[in-house]
Design an enzyme around this catalytic site. Structure first.
Site, PDB file in Angstrom:
ATOM      1  N   HIS A  19       0.846  -1.187   0.000  1.00 29.66           N
ATOM      2  CA  HIS A  19       0.000   0.000   0.000  1.00 29.66           C
ATOM      3  C   HIS A  19       0.885   1.241   0.000  1.00 29.66           C
ATOM      4  O   HIS A  19       2.060   1.176   0.376  1.00 29.66           O
ATOM      5  CB  HIS A  19      -0.907  -0.001   1.228  1.00 29.66           C
ATOM      6  CG  HIS A  19      -2.053  -0.952   1.113  1.00 29.66           C
ATOM      7  ND1 HIS A  19      -2.736  -1.417   2.207  1.00 29.66           N
ATOM      8  CD2 HIS A  19      -2.651  -1.506   0.030  1.00 29.66           C
ATOM      9  CE1 HIS A  19      -3.703  -2.223   1.807  1.00 29.66           C
ATOM     10  NE2 HIS A  19      -3.662  -2.296   0.496  1.00 29.66           N
ATOM     11  N   LYS A  23       5.066   1.542   0.913  1.00 25.43           N
ATOM     12  CA  LYS A  23       5.994   1.360  -0.211  1.00 25.43           C
ATOM     13  C   LYS A  23       7.441   1.613   0.198  1.00 25.43           C
ATOM     14  O   LYS A  23       8.345   0.885  -0.211  1.00 25.43           O
ATOM     15  CB  LYS A  23       5.594   2.243  -1.388  1.00 25.43           C
ATOM     16  CG  LYS A  23       4.351   1.743  -2.107  1.00 25.43           C
ATOM     17  CD  LYS A  23       4.108   2.498  -3.380  1.00 25.43           C
ATOM     18  CE  LYS A  23       2.756   2.235  -3.997  1.00 25.43           C
ATOM     19  NZ  LYS A  23       2.183   0.939  -3.917  1.00 25.43           N
ATOM     20  N   THR A  45       2.428  -5.471  -8.263  1.00 24.61           N
ATOM     21  CA  THR A  45       1.418  -4.580  -8.799  1.00 24.61           C
ATOM     22  C   THR A  45       2.151  -3.408  -9.451  1.00 24.61           C
ATOM     23  O   THR A  45       3.327  -3.166  -9.173  1.00 24.61           O
ATOM     24  CB  THR A  45       0.467  -4.105  -7.688  1.00 24.61           C
ATOM     25  OG1 THR A  45       1.231  -3.663  -6.564  1.00 24.61           O
ATOM     26  CG2 THR A  45      -0.481  -5.214  -7.251  1.00 24.61           C
ATOM     27  N   GLY A  46       1.462  -2.686 -10.324  1.00 31.82           N
ATOM     28  CA  GLY A  46       2.093  -1.699 -11.188  1.00 31.82           C
ATOM     29  C   GLY A  46       2.953  -0.643 -10.535  1.00 31.82           C
ATOM     30  O   GLY A  46       4.155  -0.553 -10.807  1.00 31.82           O
ATOM     31  N   ASP A  71      -4.134  -6.230  -8.102  1.00 34.74           N
ATOM     32  CA  ASP A  71      -4.303  -7.237  -7.040  1.00 34.74           C
ATOM     33  C   ASP A  71      -5.027  -8.459  -7.598  1.00 34.74           C
ATOM     34  O   ASP A  71      -4.676  -9.604  -7.295  1.00 34.74           O
ATOM     35  CB  ASP A  71      -5.102  -6.667  -5.860  1.00 34.74           C
ATOM     36  CG  ASP A  71      -4.418  -5.509  -5.168  1.00 34.74           C
ATOM     37  OD1 ASP A  71      -3.183  -5.554  -5.014  1.00 34.74           O
ATOM     38  OD2 ASP A  71      -5.117  -4.557  -4.773  1.00 34.74           O
TER      39      ASP A  71
END
Length: 151
Positions: A19, A23, A45-46, A71
């Site tokens: 999240h 990060k 994830t991106g 996700d």
């Protein structure tokens, strides 16, 4: 549901997710464990994947951004047996609009019996295990038997 086994190779397929508020913490952990992570196939994830790749130089296959469906993409890979380990630094004190996706990702990881680390301590324990460098058998739902029983 009946069970069967799946073999995880010595070089694991590891998904990295964080999240926004986590990060930086994930980047610090990845940087500290870069040598170990280089021996595995990495997915993310991106936004997380692009940030980690840019900052560490690691080769990471990035999905789309988590809130946009990343996700769910990782969850699909888990259900297909293509992800072996999930490292997901999530923020338990901050609700996000895609909370249902987050819950679904954690649920599918549990259904398919893959190891999950949700913070630095659990990631440290997981990556300290000698099993990270070995071929490992895990029990998973026998979906083929389930389908056969339905017909």
């Amino acid at each position: 549901m009946k069970k069967t086994t799946r073999t995880m190779a010595a070089h694991k397929h590891v998904a990295l997710v964080a999240h926004d508020n986590c990060k930086g913490e994930l980047l610090r952990w990845v940087t500290e464990n870069k040598e170990k992570l280089q021996r595995h196939f990495l997915y993310a994830t991106g936004t997380t994947g692009h940030m980690l790749s840019k900052e560490t130089g690691l080769a990471i296959k990035s999905m789309i951004s988590g809130p946009m469906g990343g996700d769910q993409q990782l969850g699909a890979l888990i259900s297909e047996g293509k992800i072996d380990v999930l490292i997901f630094f999530w923020d338990p004190l901050n609700a996000v609009p895609h909370d249902p996706d987050v819950k679904a990702l954690l649920r599918i990881a549990s259904v398919w019996n893959i190891p999950v680390a949700t913070n630095r301590a659990s990631a440290k324990f997981l990556f300290s295990s000698s099993l990270m460098e070995q071929e490992v058998q895990i029990e998973i739902p026998d979906y083929q038997a389930y389908l056969a029983e339905r017909t």
